[in-house]
Design a protein around this motif. Structure first.
Motif, short mmCIF file in Angstrom:
data_model
loop_
_atom_site.label_atom_id
_atom_site.label_comp_id
_atom_site.label_asym_id
_atom_site.label_seq_id
_atom_site.Cartn_x
_atom_site.Cartn_y
_atom_site.Cartn_z
N TYR A 12 0.85 -1.19 0.00
CA TYR A 12 0.00 0.00 0.00
C TYR A 12 0.88 1.24 0.00
N LEU A 13 0.44 2.27 -0.70
CA LEU A 13 1.13 3.55 -0.71
C LEU A 13 0.18 4.63 -0.21
N SER A 14 0.74 5.60 0.48
CA SER A 14 -0.05 6.66 1.10
C SER A 14 0.03 7.94 0.28
N CYS A 15 -1.13 8.52 -0.03
CA CYS A 15 -1.19 9.84 -0.66
C CYS A 15 -1.42 10.88 0.43
N ASP A 16 -0.49 11.82 0.56
CA ASP A 16 -0.55 12.80 1.64
C ASP A 16 -0.32 14.21 1.10
N PRO A 17 -1.05 15.21 1.64
CA PRO A 17 -0.94 16.58 1.14
C PRO A 17 0.48 17.15 1.14
N TYR A 18 1.31 16.79 2.15
CA TYR A 18 2.65 17.36 2.22
C TYR A 18 3.48 17.03 0.98
N MET A 19 3.09 15.98 0.25
CA MET A 19 3.86 15.56 -0.92
C MET A 19 3.85 16.62 -2.02
N ARG A 20 2.83 17.50 -1.99
CA ARG A 20 2.78 18.56 -3.01
C ARG A 20 4.02 19.44 -2.95
N SER A 21 4.47 19.79 -1.75
CA SER A 21 5.63 20.67 -1.65
C SER A 21 6.87 20.02 -2.24
N ARG A 22 6.97 18.71 -2.15
CA ARG A 22 8.14 18.01 -2.66
C ARG A 22 8.16 17.92 -4.19
N MET A 23 7.05 18.27 -4.80
CA MET A 23 6.98 18.30 -6.26
C MET A 23 7.56 19.59 -6.83
N SER A 24 7.88 20.55 -5.97
CA SER A 24 8.49 21.82 -6.38
C SER A 24 9.96 21.82 -5.98
N LYS A 25 10.70 22.76 -6.55
CA LYS A 25 12.10 22.91 -6.20
C LYS A 25 12.20 23.59 -4.85
N LEU A 26 12.74 22.87 -3.86
CA LEU A 26 12.79 23.37 -2.48
C LEU A 26 14.22 23.71 -2.10
N GLU A 27 14.34 24.74 -1.28
CA GLU A 27 15.63 25.09 -0.71
C GLU A 27 15.44 25.42 0.76
N GLY A 28 16.26 24.83 1.60
CA GLY A 28 16.22 25.12 3.03
C GLY A 28 14.95 24.67 3.72
N GLN A 29 14.30 23.60 3.22
CA GLN A 29 13.07 23.09 3.81
C GLN A 29 13.35 21.86 4.65
N TYR A 30 12.33 21.40 5.39
CA TYR A 30 12.51 20.25 6.26
C TYR A 30 12.50 18.94 5.49
N VAL A 31 12.07 18.98 4.22
CA VAL A 31 12.13 17.80 3.36
C VAL A 31 12.80 18.19 2.05
N ASP A 32 13.31 17.21 1.33
CA ASP A 32 13.92 17.47 0.04
C ASP A 32 12.89 17.38 -1.07
N SER A 33 13.18 18.02 -2.18
CA SER A 33 12.35 17.88 -3.36
C SER A 33 12.45 16.46 -3.90
N PHE A 34 11.39 16.00 -4.57
CA PHE A 34 11.52 14.79 -5.36
C PHE A 34 12.52 15.05 -6.47
#
Length: 356
Positions: free
Chosen positions: A52-74
């Motif tokens: 099973y895989l989980s769909c979660d709202p926080y995953m949207r942020s990882r679809m963008s280019k992130l810098e200095g965030q608590y998670v890395d971009s995909f």
């Protein structure tokens, strides 16, 4: 298991996303994989079959280019080398069965939940967020929700961050979602008055008739959220579990009680905006002595055993219920994830890769 080689379907992010994500921002590709770890794999690698895989709202942020965030971009797309093409599947929470392991804490046949990748089979080397499943007399899919990250999020946000008292007045936004439905039930079991907001009549009915909220309303039908909250909380809101942000947060601040507490879990209304909405009523935090605290659940996983001790008996005794929206097949994972941001899911959105 020898050198058995299988097709391995994967969900890949094509490119970084701005604005509202689309199914076409992702694609399903197929590679091959040997069902046994090789000498070239990490000394602490685990080969798993995802269930099973989980769909979660926080995953949207990882679809963008992130810098200095608590998670890395995909990592979007694939990287071509002379000898091979390496794919980078989307990363998220899931439930899996261990097929091979060089890690001392995991062995073949173990069932686990935690961070995996969106594919049929994954080789996991980062095991910091990987838990062995001990209770198998409940649906395994629950470990993407009520017994996994969303359940822990609800538990930590309500009990640890908000420090509730019996009889307090609690408001939950996005209340029919994976986290919100649990916060409301925790609050009711604790002896609080609970109101939730959701985006459809069906979801409002679910809150009142299945999850036991005292009241619920469809925020899309309210011309003035401030007026709506005054209707349900004439004496003010003691605890607000924040999942939405924007206009909802602005209205809530006007209706908070003195010394109220806000657990800032997420702000889904802002995830797809290139310019986030401003909040006008922040001075309420000062004049009402409101404590607003953001939190990240992975800082609290040391509490997971304590959480299980509380939640497992309540599930078995029927004191807590949980609603899942399960999509069948990895090929439906992109549409399931995108649907979160239009409120298409009813309850926790899960993708069944293969039935466990």
């Amino acid at each position: 298991m020898g050198e058995v080689e299988v097709c391995n379907k994967q969900v890949i992010l094509k490119n970084y996303v701005s604005g509202f994500p689309k199914e076409s921002d992702m694609e399903v590709k197929t590679t091959s994989l040997k069902l046994k770890l090789s000498e070239g794999d990490s000394s602490v690698a685990i080969l798993v079959k995802n269930l099973y895989l989980s769909c979660d709202p926080y995953m949207r942020s990882r679809m963008s280019k992130l810098e200095g965030q608590y998670v890395d971009s995909f990592t979007p797309g694939s990287v071509s080398h002379v000898l091979y093409i390496r794919m980078y599947p989307i990363v998220g929470y899931g439930v899996a069965e261990v097929l091979d392991s060089s890690h001392p804490n995991f062995k073949k046949g173990d069932l686990v939940w935690g961070i995996t990748t969106w594919e049929d089979y994954s080789i996991i080397t980062a095991t910091e967020v990987l838990f062995k499943i001990q209770h198998t007399d409940v649906p395994l899919s629950y470990y993407t929700g009520i017994l996994g990250m969303p359940g822990m999020t609800a538990y930590v946000g309500f009990f640890e961050v908000c420090s509730p008292k019996k009889g307090e007045r609690v408001f939950v936004s996005a209340a029919s979602g994976a986290v919100g439905q649990l916060v409301g039930q925790f609050a009711k079991l604790f002896g609080c008055y609970v109101v939730g907001s959701a985006g459809s009549k069906e979801k409002v009915d679910l809150l009142k008739n299945k999850f036991g909220f005292d009241e619920a309303f469809n925020y899309k039908e309210e011309a003035d959220l401030n007026v709506a909250l005054k209707r349900y909380f004439p004496d003010g809101i003691d605890i607000y579990f924040e999942n939405v942000g924007g206009k909802m947060l602005d209205a809530v601040l006007l209706n908070m009680s003195l010394n109220g507490r806000i657990a800032a879990c997420g702000m889904i209304s802002q995830y797809n905006l290139e310019q986030q909405e401003g909040v006008q009523n922040l001075f309420c935090i000062v004049r009402k002595g409101i404590r607003m605290e953001g939190f990240l659940v992975f800082h609290h996983y040391h509490l997971y055993p304590k959480f299980l001790e509380m939640i497992i008996p309540q599930i078995k005794e029927g004191k807590i219920t949980y609603v899942e929206d399960i999509a069948e097949g990895l090929e439906n994972a992109p549409s399931s994830l995108i649907g979160l941001f239009s409120g298409l899911n009813i309850g926790k959105q899960v993708v069944s890769v293969t039935r466990g």
